[in-house]
Motif scaffolding. Structure first.
Motif, PDB file in Angstrom:
ATOM      1  N   LEU A  24       0.838  -1.196   0.000  1.00 54.51           N
ATOM      2  CA  LEU A  24       0.000   0.000   0.000  1.00 54.51           C
ATOM      3  C   LEU A  24       0.877   1.252   0.000  1.00 54.51           C
ATOM      4  O   LEU A  24       0.613   2.206  -0.732  1.00 54.51           O
ATOM      5  N   TYR A  25       1.920   1.223   0.818  1.00 48.86           N
ATOM      6  CA  TYR A  25       2.858   2.344   0.879  1.00 48.86           C
ATOM      7  C   TYR A  25       3.505   2.571  -0.494  1.00 48.86           C
ATOM      8  O   TYR A  25       3.543   3.704  -0.997  1.00 48.86           O
ATOM      9  N   ALA A  26       3.995   1.495  -1.095  1.00 46.53           N
ATOM     10  CA  ALA A  26       4.635   1.608  -2.408  1.00 46.53           C
ATOM     11  C   ALA A  26       3.643   2.131  -3.450  1.00 46.53           C
ATOM     12  O   ALA A  26       3.990   2.991  -4.273  1.00 46.53           O
ATOM     13  N   GLU A  27       2.422   1.629  -3.407  1.00 47.02           N
ATOM     14  CA  GLU A  27       1.397   2.086  -4.353  1.00 47.02           C
ATOM     15  C   GLU A  27       1.126   3.579  -4.177  1.00 47.02           C
ATOM     16  O   GLU A  27       1.041   4.321  -5.160  1.00 47.02           O
ATOM     17  N   GLY A  28       0.993   4.016  -2.934  1.00 46.74           N
ATOM     18  CA  GLY A  28       0.714   5.422  -2.675  1.00 46.74           C
ATOM     19  C   GLY A  28       1.838   6.332  -3.136  1.00 46.74           C
ATOM     20  O   GLY A  28       1.607   7.359  -3.788  1.00 46.74           O
ATOM     21  N   LEU A  78       3.380   8.511   8.292  1.00 47.90           N
ATOM     22  CA  LEU A  78       3.165   8.371   9.735  1.00 47.90           C
ATOM     23  C   LEU A  78       3.129   6.904  10.136  1.00 47.90           C
ATOM     24  O   LEU A  78       3.751   6.512  11.137  1.00 47.90           O
ATOM     25  N   GLN A  79       2.417   6.097   9.380  1.00 48.94           N
ATOM     26  CA  GLN A  79       2.335   4.668   9.706  1.00 48.94           C
ATOM     27  C   GLN A  79       3.703   4.006   9.591  1.00 48.94           C
ATOM     28  O   GLN A  79       4.069   3.171  10.403  1.00 48.94           O
ATOM     29  N   ARG A  80       4.448   4.388   8.569  1.00 48.75           N
ATOM     30  CA  ARG A  80       5.786   3.817   8.412  1.00 48.75           C
ATOM     31  C   ARG A  80       6.694   4.236   9.566  1.00 48.75           C
ATOM     32  O   ARG A  80       7.481   3.434  10.083  1.00 48.75           O
TER      33      ARG A  80
END
Length: 169
Positions: A24-28, A78-80
């Motif tokens: 999800l992070y990579a996609e964003g 923030l989540q990372r």
């Protein structure tokens, strides 16, 4: 039902620290980069060919899209930071409360939406779908951190009163 000291499993918390979150992070972040490249290149050229009404909509929607993506990227960062231990949960929640997730409109309902370049519409649609997924995960994570109201237990209330009374002497 007796309490054994067991706590429910936080599936949302596990999801935010998983390979799915990494995807999800990579996609964003990829969507942020693709959108910036599009708006600086092909989007700029395509916008010059639009009618005045569609060009005004393109300008407004470009700003809205970049704002939405910056909010989503901030949430992902923030989540990372939480996952890597760079920030505490309390710090993340405090910063998360400054974000504005949601608020996306119904672009399809805009009369000139179909006049916008297909590449732009695709990016905006992707951002809306990504935002929906992030909002659902965020709601699950935030729901897991709301402190439940303590049960109205008269014995505990009386013990608290006694402790308060004797602590003042």
């Amino acid at each position: 039902m007796t309490s054994t000291g067991a706590h429910p499993i936080s599936f949302a918390g596990r999801a935010a620290n998983s390979p799915q979150f990494d995807a999800l992070y990579a996609e964003g972040m990829t969507l942020v980069e693709e959108t910036a490249a599009y708006l600086d290149g092909p989007g700029r050229a395509a916008s010059k060919l639009l009618s005045a009404r569609a060009a005004a909509l393109y300008s407004a929607e470009s700003i809205r899209l970049t704002t939405r993506l910056m909010q989503l990227a901030s949430w992902l960062l923030l989540q990372r930071s939480l996952n890597s231990g760079e920030m505490s949960r309390e710090q993340v929640i405090q910063e998360r409360n400054k974000l504005r997730l949601g608020g996306g409109g119904d672009e399809e309902g805009l009369s000139a939406w179909r006049e916008l370049p297909p590449g732009f519409r695709d990016l905006a649609d992707h951002a809306t779908r990504l935002e929906t997924r992030i909002r659902k995960l965020d709601e699950s994570l935030m729901r897991g951190h709301v402190q439940p109201e303590p049960a109205n237990n008269q014995v505990i209330a009386q013990i608290d009163l006694l402790q308060t009374a004797f602590a003042r002497r």
